[in-house]
Design a protein around this motif. Structure first.
Motif, PDB file in Angstrom:
ATOM      1  N   ALA A   1       4.370  -2.076   6.252  1.00  0.00           N
ATOM      2  CA  ALA A   1       4.776  -0.785   6.818  1.00  0.00           C
ATOM      3  C   ALA A   1       6.003  -0.932   7.708  1.00  0.00           C
ATOM      4  O   ALA A   1       6.260  -2.009   8.252  1.00  0.00           O
ATOM      5  CB  ALA A   1       3.627  -0.190   7.631  1.00  0.00           C
ATOM      6  N   THR A   2       6.751   0.143   7.801  1.00  0.00           N
ATOM      7  CA  THR A   2       7.825   0.194   8.794  1.00  0.00           C
ATOM      8  C   THR A   2       7.607   1.423   9.668  1.00  0.00           C
ATOM      9  O   THR A   2       7.039   2.421   9.223  1.00  0.00           O
ATOM     10  CB  THR A   2       9.221   0.306   8.143  1.00  0.00           C
ATOM     11  N   ILE A   3       8.058   1.289  10.899  1.00  0.00           N
ATOM     12  CA  ILE A   3       7.898   2.397  11.849  1.00  0.00           C
ATOM     13  C   ILE A   3       9.272   2.763  12.391  1.00  0.00           C
ATOM     14  O   ILE A   3      10.052   1.875  12.753  1.00  0.00           O
ATOM     15  CB  ILE A   3       6.953   1.996  13.017  1.00  0.00           C
ATOM     16  N   ASN A   4       9.526   4.034  12.437  1.00  0.00           N
ATOM     17  CA  ASN A   4      10.808   4.508  12.943  1.00  0.00           C
ATOM     18  C   ASN A   4      10.614   5.731  13.812  1.00  0.00           C
ATOM     19  O   ASN A   4       9.673   6.495  13.607  1.00  0.00           O
ATOM     20  CB  ASN A   4      11.733   4.888  11.781  1.00  0.00           C
ATOM     21  N   LEU A   5      11.509   5.907  14.748  1.00  0.00           N
ATOM     22  CA  LEU A   5      11.500   7.133  15.550  1.00  0.00           C
ATOM     23  C   LEU A   5      12.661   7.989  15.072  1.00  0.00           C
ATOM     24  O   LEU A   5      13.807   7.554  15.065  1.00  0.00           O
ATOM     25  CB  LEU A   5      11.660   6.803  17.039  1.00  0.00           C
ATOM     26  N   ARG A   6      12.339   9.219  14.648  1.00  0.00           N
ATOM     27  CA  ARG A   6      13.397  10.085  14.123  1.00  0.00           C
ATOM     28  C   ARG A   6      14.093  10.833  15.254  1.00  0.00           C
ATOM     29  O   ARG A   6      13.625  10.855  16.385  1.00  0.00           O
ATOM     30  CB  ARG A   6      12.785  11.089  13.138  1.00  0.00           C
ATOM     31  N   ASP A   7      15.188  11.465  14.886  1.00  0.00           N
ATOM     32  CA  ASP A   7      15.964  12.198  15.896  1.00  0.00           C
ATOM     33  C   ASP A   7      15.150  13.324  16.542  1.00  0.00           C
ATOM     34  O   ASP A   7      15.378  13.678  17.688  1.00  0.00           O
ATOM     35  CB  ASP A   7      17.225  12.801  15.258  1.00  0.00           C
ATOM     36  N   ASP A   8      14.209  13.894  15.764  1.00  0.00           N
ATOM     37  CA  ASP A   8      13.404  14.991  16.320  1.00  0.00           C
ATOM     38  C   ASP A   8      12.191  14.480  17.091  1.00  0.00           C
ATOM     39  O   ASP A   8      11.255  15.226  17.357  1.00  0.00           O
ATOM     40  CB  ASP A   8      12.960  15.939  15.194  1.00  0.00           C
ATOM     41  N   ASN A   9      12.207  13.185  17.461  1.00  0.00           N
ATOM     42  CA  ASN A   9      11.128  12.561  18.247  1.00  0.00           C
ATOM     43  C   ASN A   9       9.809  12.432  17.489  1.00  0.00           C
ATOM     44  O   ASN A   9       8.766  12.201  18.093  1.00  0.00           O
ATOM     45  CB  ASN A   9      10.878  13.326  19.553  1.00  0.00           C
ATOM     46  N   GLN A  10       9.857  12.628  16.193  1.00  0.00           N
ATOM     47  CA  GLN A  10       8.659  12.414  15.382  1.00  0.00           C
ATOM     48  C   GLN A  10       8.656  10.958  14.921  1.00  0.00           C
ATOM     49  O   GLN A  10       9.728  10.375  14.710  1.00  0.00           O
ATOM     50  CB  GLN A  10       8.685  13.304  14.140  1.00  0.00           C
ATOM     51  N   ILE A  11       7.473  10.428  14.745  1.00  0.00           N
ATOM     52  CA  ILE A  11       7.387   9.046  14.274  1.00  0.00           C
ATOM     53  C   ILE A  11       7.234   9.052  12.755  1.00  0.00           C
ATOM     54  O   ILE A  11       6.424   9.811  12.203  1.00  0.00           O
ATOM     55  CB  ILE A  11       6.211   8.317  14.949  1.00  0.00           C
ATOM     56  N   GLN A  12       8.034   8.230  12.113  1.00  0.00           N
ATOM     57  CA  GLN A  12       7.938   8.130  10.654  1.00  0.00           C
ATOM     58  C   GLN A  12       7.368   6.753  10.299  1.00  0.00           C
ATOM     59  O   GLN A  12       7.912   5.726  10.687  1.00  0.00           O
ATOM     60  CB  GLN A  12       9.309   8.281  10.019  1.00  0.00           C
ATOM     61  N   ILE A  13       6.253   6.789   9.589  1.00  0.00           N
ATOM     62  CA  ILE A  13       5.637   5.530   9.156  1.00  0.00           C
ATOM     63  C   ILE A  13       5.710   5.485   7.631  1.00  0.00           C
ATOM     64  O   ILE A  13       5.270   6.417   6.963  1.00  0.00           O
ATOM     65  CB  ILE A  13       4.162   5.448   9.591  1.00  0.00           C
ATOM     66  N   LYS A  14       6.294   4.428   7.128  1.00  0.00           N
ATOM     67  CA  LYS A  14       6.313   4.233   5.679  1.00  0.00           C
ATOM     68  C   LYS A  14       5.378   3.073   5.374  1.00  0.00           C
ATOM     69  O   LYS A  14       5.522   2.005   5.954  1.00  0.00           O
ATOM     70  CB  LYS A  14       7.717   3.889   5.201  1.00  0.00           C
ATOM     71  N   GLN A  15       4.470   3.312   4.470  1.00  0.00           N
ATOM     72  CA  GLN A  15       3.533   2.248   4.096  1.00  0.00           C
ATOM     73  C   GLN A  15       3.684   1.956   2.622  1.00  0.00           C
ATOM     74  O   GLN A  15       3.698   2.874   1.805  1.00  0.00           O
ATOM     75  CB  GLN A  15       2.095   2.713   4.327  1.00  0.00           C
ATOM     76  N   TRP A  16       3.748   0.680   2.305  1.00  0.00           N
ATOM     77  CA  TRP A  16       3.802   0.277   0.911  1.00  0.00           C
ATOM     78  C   TRP A  16       2.498  -0.428   0.575  1.00  0.00           C
ATOM     79  O   TRP A  16       2.100  -1.370   1.271  1.00  0.00           O
ATOM     80  CB  TRP A  16       4.949  -0.697   0.652  1.00  0.00           C
ATOM     81  N   LEU A  17       1.866   0.034  -0.445  1.00  0.00           N
ATOM     82  CA  LEU A  17       0.646  -0.628  -0.899  1.00  0.00           C
ATOM     83  C   LEU A  17       0.941  -1.207  -2.273  1.00  0.00           C
ATOM     84  O   LEU A  17       1.134  -0.463  -3.240  1.00  0.00           O
ATOM     85  CB  LEU A  17      -0.506   0.372  -0.980  1.00  0.00           C
ATOM     86  N   TYR A  18       0.985  -2.515  -2.323  1.00  0.00           N
ATOM     87  CA  TYR A  18       1.272  -3.164  -3.599  1.00  0.00           C
ATOM     88  C   TYR A  18      -0.048  -3.635  -4.200  1.00  0.00           C
ATOM     89  O   TYR A  18      -0.800  -4.387  -3.565  1.00  0.00           O
ATOM     90  CB  TYR A  18       2.221  -4.346  -3.387  1.00  0.00           C
ATOM     91  N   LEU A  19      -0.350  -3.188  -5.407  1.00  0.00           N
ATOM     92  CA  LEU A  19      -1.576  -3.608  -6.078  1.00  0.00           C
ATOM     93  C   LEU A  19      -1.237  -4.784  -6.982  1.00  0.00           C
ATOM     94  O   LEU A  19      -0.447  -4.642  -7.918  1.00  0.00           O
ATOM     95  CB  LEU A  19      -2.158  -2.465  -6.909  1.00  0.00           C
ATOM     96  N   CYS A  20      -1.820  -5.936  -6.657  1.00  0.00           N
ATOM     97  CA  CYS A  20      -1.452  -7.163  -7.384  1.00  0.00           C
ATOM     98  C   CYS A  20      -1.834  -7.044  -8.861  1.00  0.00           C
ATOM     99  O   CYS A  20      -1.076  -7.450  -9.729  1.00  0.00           O
ATOM    100  CB  CYS A  20      -2.119  -8.360  -6.741  1.00  0.00           C
ATOM    101  N   GLU A  21      -3.031  -6.504  -9.107  1.00  0.00           N
ATOM    102  CA  GLU A  21      -3.416  -6.313 -10.506  1.00  0.00           C
ATOM    103  C   GLU A  21      -2.688  -5.071 -11.006  1.00  0.00           C
ATOM    104  O   GLU A  21      -2.786  -4.007 -10.420  1.00  0.00           O
ATOM    105  CB  GLU A  21      -4.921  -6.076 -10.614  1.00  0.00           C
ATOM    106  N   GLY A  22      -1.959  -5.234 -12.056  1.00  0.00           N
ATOM    107  CA  GLY A  22      -1.243  -4.089 -12.617  1.00  0.00           C
ATOM    108  C   GLY A  22       0.165  -3.961 -12.094  1.00  0.00           C
ATOM    109  O   GLY A  22       0.931  -3.146 -12.582  1.00  0.00           O
ATOM    110  N   ASN A  23       0.496  -4.773 -11.056  1.00  0.00           N
ATOM    111  CA  ASN A  23       1.866  -4.804 -10.564  1.00  0.00           C
ATOM    112  C   ASN A  23       2.404  -3.402 -10.281  1.00  0.00           C
ATOM    113  O   ASN A  23       3.404  -2.977 -10.838  1.00  0.00           O
ATOM    114  CB  ASN A  23       2.739  -5.540 -11.610  1.00  0.00           C
ATOM    115  N   ARG A  24       1.695  -2.697  -9.440  1.00  0.00           N
ATOM    116  CA  ARG A  24       2.149  -1.355  -9.091  1.00  0.00           C
ATOM    117  C   ARG A  24       2.315  -1.248  -7.587  1.00  0.00           C
ATOM    118  O   ARG A  24       1.613  -1.925  -6.832  1.00  0.00           O
ATOM    119  CB  ARG A  24       1.128  -0.311  -9.549  1.00  0.00           C
ATOM    120  N   GLN A  25       3.205  -0.430  -7.165  1.00  0.00           N
ATOM    121  CA  GLN A  25       3.399  -0.244  -5.732  1.00  0.00           C
ATOM    122  C   GLN A  25       3.446   1.235  -5.400  1.00  0.00           C
ATOM    123  O   GLN A  25       4.110   2.003  -6.076  1.00  0.00           O
ATOM    124  CB  GLN A  25       4.700  -0.892  -5.278  1.00  0.00           C
TER     125      GLN A  25
END
Lengths: 201, 520
Positions: B118-142
């Motif tokens: 995950a990455t965490i960022n603070l946006r200009d509007d003071n909202q927090i943006q969290i991006k989460q990546w879930l990589y599934l090893c079986e099937g090679n999908r993200q």
């Protein structure tokens, strides 16, 4: 032996026919659409079918607005939705099989562009309905698909323009004894009566 | 004859009996092997706000805590353990793996079913943006999930989302179903599906029968969308909780020939302009998608949009809450062999039934104790921490300089990962002078009064002449509940590696504080 074959043939035909007629009549109505209500009836079908449908609605006492009844063309002649979509997006701008590589970013760009167009297309339809409400002063838009009524498939929907709610849907597998008139009468009976089918599973 | 019959009978009954016996013997073992292992990879604060480091430490702690009662099904590998394994395997650590080959390697090294970063960022509007990546090893999908939340609720949302994804989605490998919020009866649902109009009508009837209103979106014309059009809705990147797949790799674009525009793109400047256009459009697409969804909502007053893709080889479904742009429901796999012209489209009917079930989501009301994130939005619930001088147990005066240096280094290191208020330094000195190494439960109340701190950190160090290493031990005490809440020990040579040891101690202390806060 011949007799067995004939019996098998009959059985097979009955099976095939029963499979074709497997779709059931199903409908649900949330609002009664009373006579005198201003309705826009949009019909998918030939012009003679359209006339018969409109006559039935007029006979039932509705204030029918001429939305797609004021010309000699069919809905798909003048309102080809697919064409409208296709003019906006060319999928083959990039040749994916090219040896020079694929362009994932450009693909993504075009996909996003088109996706936005699809959202906006749905929004545009809502705006058109609002325009219909303003210009024709109608409360409900009734859609009737009668193009394949003689093959056993027709359906009806009603949209309350004020709320943009779907208030009536009806799948009707036409029977052998049916004609356009009887089918439309049946739809009108349901929307005037407003009683729902018992819940089916 | 009788004997032969019994031999024959035995030979035939023994095999099934043995099979049944083995089946029941191996069942528990099979269950062990069906554990889903989820490894936390890097969780990075990409903003310049130290306070957001709370996510790095707290997200794995809170997620593990909430999934604790399911530890027989789900095993969590915390980030520090993943980092150690990466170090051992000489793989890069503390980066967000994004390339396919890197992720495959990471899965192999961690022996995990899925990796969550995950990455965490603070946006200009003071909202927090969290991006989460879930990589599934079986099937090679993200998959990527994006949350945009006010600071006060961001941690709760991220924890809730993560637990929901791990708890619902991963064990449900066969269906790929994720229900994040209830689509309550009475609400107005719109459907977009590449099924026949009759099937759409049937779905509307099913919704009506369950007490929903149905929006006219998708019901206005005689044609349904096509499959390739619906394909585009697999990713929903509205600004709230959303779902998107692999990110486009912009770095490839420079070397690509765009055929219909080949002549035009030969010029580098034009290519750059095209590149800029593509990049800017793609990067800002979430705002455009949010606006488009908002427009649909404003025009039609629909509460939810159900996208039901009916594919020849695979199908999927999404539900977006149009009131806030959040993803409510995700179904990655549906039976593929549905005929689009069948009025009784069982996929659609199944979806209608599924979305009306209230989701069983974890209780996150206790998440966020001692959080300092609200401070970003103006609140102040910062903990006060007193860090006393470390006690020199080496018996050697030449290491006396470490007493104040270690406490200062721990304080500095902690500030990089945790927002806290340091107690008054003069009062800390007075406490050190008064109590020395005599820190005991009985002295906590007095220490609290003297320093005004909520937490006290006190440590000591010894020197091992054989290895020529320093052994540092630091304890953290909760002065209000008058108990020790954690110990961190590190062994380090006396060179610049001492700072790594101090960082580790600081991280451990902060994690102990968070753990204590979340188990109260």
């Amino acid at each position: 032996m011949k007799r067995i074959l004939v019996i098998l043939n009959i059985l097979f035909s009955v099976l095939i026919m029963s499979h074709c007629r497997s779709s059931q009549e199903r409908y649900f109505i949330r609002n009664v659409i009373a006579p005198n209500t201003a309705v826009a009836v949009i019909i998918e079908g030939e012009n003679d079918v359209k006339n018969t449908v409109l006559v039935e609605f007029l006979n039932a006492g509705y204030n029918v607005k001429a939305i797609n009844a004021s010309d000699f063309y069919r809905v798909e002649d003048i309102f080809e939705v697919k064409d409208l979509k296709k003019t906006q997006f060319v999928t083959n701008v990039l040749d994916k099989k090219s040896a020079e590589g694929t362009a994932a970013v450009a693909d993504k760009f075009f996909e996003n562009l088109y996706k936005l167009h699809l959202y906006n297309f749905e929004a545009a339809k809502a705006e058109i309905l609002t325009e219909i409400k303003k210009k024709y002063k109608v409360d409900y838009v009734i859609l009737l698909a009668m193009k394949e009524w003689d093959k056993g498939y027709c359906w009806a929907r009603a949209i309350h323009i004020d709320t943009f709610d779907l208030v009536y849907v009806h799948n009707y597998p036409a029977k052998r004894a049916d004609n356009v008139q009887s089918i439309v009468k049946h739809f009108i009976t349901v929307i005037q009566r407003g009683t729902n089918q018992p819940t089916q599973k | 004859m009788k004997n032969k019959f019994w031999e024959f009978y035995r030979s035939f009954t023994l095999l099934p009996t043995l099979t049944v016996f083995l089946f029941f013997c191996l069942l528990p073992a099979a269950k062990i092997y069906s554990i889903v292992t989820v490894a936390f990879g890097a969780i990075k604060n990409e903003s310049d706000r130290v306070r957001l480091n709370e996510f790095e430490l707290r997200l794995p702690v809170e997620v593990s805590r909430l999934l604790k009662d399911r530890e027989k099904e789900i095993k969590i590998i915390p980030p520090q353990e993943s980092i150690k394994i990466f170090e051992q395997k000489k793989l890069p650590n503390n980066i967000i793996y994004s390339k396919e080959e890197e992720l495959v390697q990471a899965c192999g090294a961690l022996k995990a079913n899925a990796i969550l970063t995950a990455t965490i960022n603070l946006r200009d509007d003071n909202q927090i943006q969290i991006k989460q990546w879930l990589y599934l090893c079986e099937g090679n999908r993200q998959f990527k999930f994006v949350y945009i939340e006010p600071p006060a609720t961001a941690l709760k949302s991220a924890v809730l989302g993560t637990v929901a994804v791990i708890g619902q989605y991963l064990p449900e490998k066969s269906g790929g179903r994720l229900l994040l919020s209830e689509v309550k009866p009475g609400s107005k649902v719109a459907i977009l599906s590449n099924t026949s109009p009759e099937a759409l009508n049937r779905a509307a009837i099913a919704l009506f029968e369950r007490g929903y209103k149905v929006s006219a979106i998708g019901y206005v014309d005689f044609l349904s969308p096509e499959e390739k059009e619906l394909n585009l809705f697999q990713e929903i990147s509205s600004q709230e909780l959303s779902y998107v797949g692999f990110e486009a790799d912009f770095s490839d674009l420079g070397s690509i020939t765009l055929h219909p525009l080949e002549n035009a793109t030969k010029k580098v400047t034009q290519q750059t302009a095209l590149y800029d256009l593509f990049v800017s459009y793609t990067r800002s697409f979430d705002t455009k998608e949010t606006a488009a969804l908002q427009r649909l909502r404003n025009l039609t007053q629909a509460d939810f949009l159900l996208i039901a893709h009916n594919g020849q080889t695979a199908s999927f479904a999404r539900v977006i809450d149009l009131r806030n742009g959040k993803l409510s429901y995700l179904r990655q796999q549906l039976p593929a062999s549905q005929k689009t012209d069948d009025p009784e489209n069982t996929n659609l009917l199944q979806l209608v039934a599924e979305i009306s079930i209230p989701p069983q989501l974890p209780d996150v009301s206790n998440v966020g104790g001692l959080s300092t994130l609200a401070k970003i939005a103006g609140g102040d619930d910062i903990a006060t921490v007193a860090i006393l001088d470390f006690f020199n147990r080496s018996g050697q005066k030449k290491f006396a300089w470490l007493t104040t240096s270690l406490s200062a280094a721990v304080s500095e290191s902690m500030l990089r990962v945790f927002e806290y208020r340091r107690a008054d330094l003069q009062k800390e000195k007075e406490a050190t002078a008064k109590f020395g190494a005599n820190i005991q439960t009985q002295t906590f109340l007095e220490l609290q009064k003297m320093t005004g701190a909520d937490f006290l950190i006190f440590g000591d160090y010894t020197f091992d002449p054989k290895t020529k290493e320093l052994l540092i031990e630091a304890k953290v005490y909760d002065l209000f509940s008058q108990k020790e809440i954690g110990t961190a020990t590190e062994r380090t040579p006396i060179d610049n590696r001492i700072f790594n040891a101090v960082d580790n101690i600081a991280n451990k202390i902060v994690q102990d504080i968070y753990k204590m806060a979340t188990t109260q």
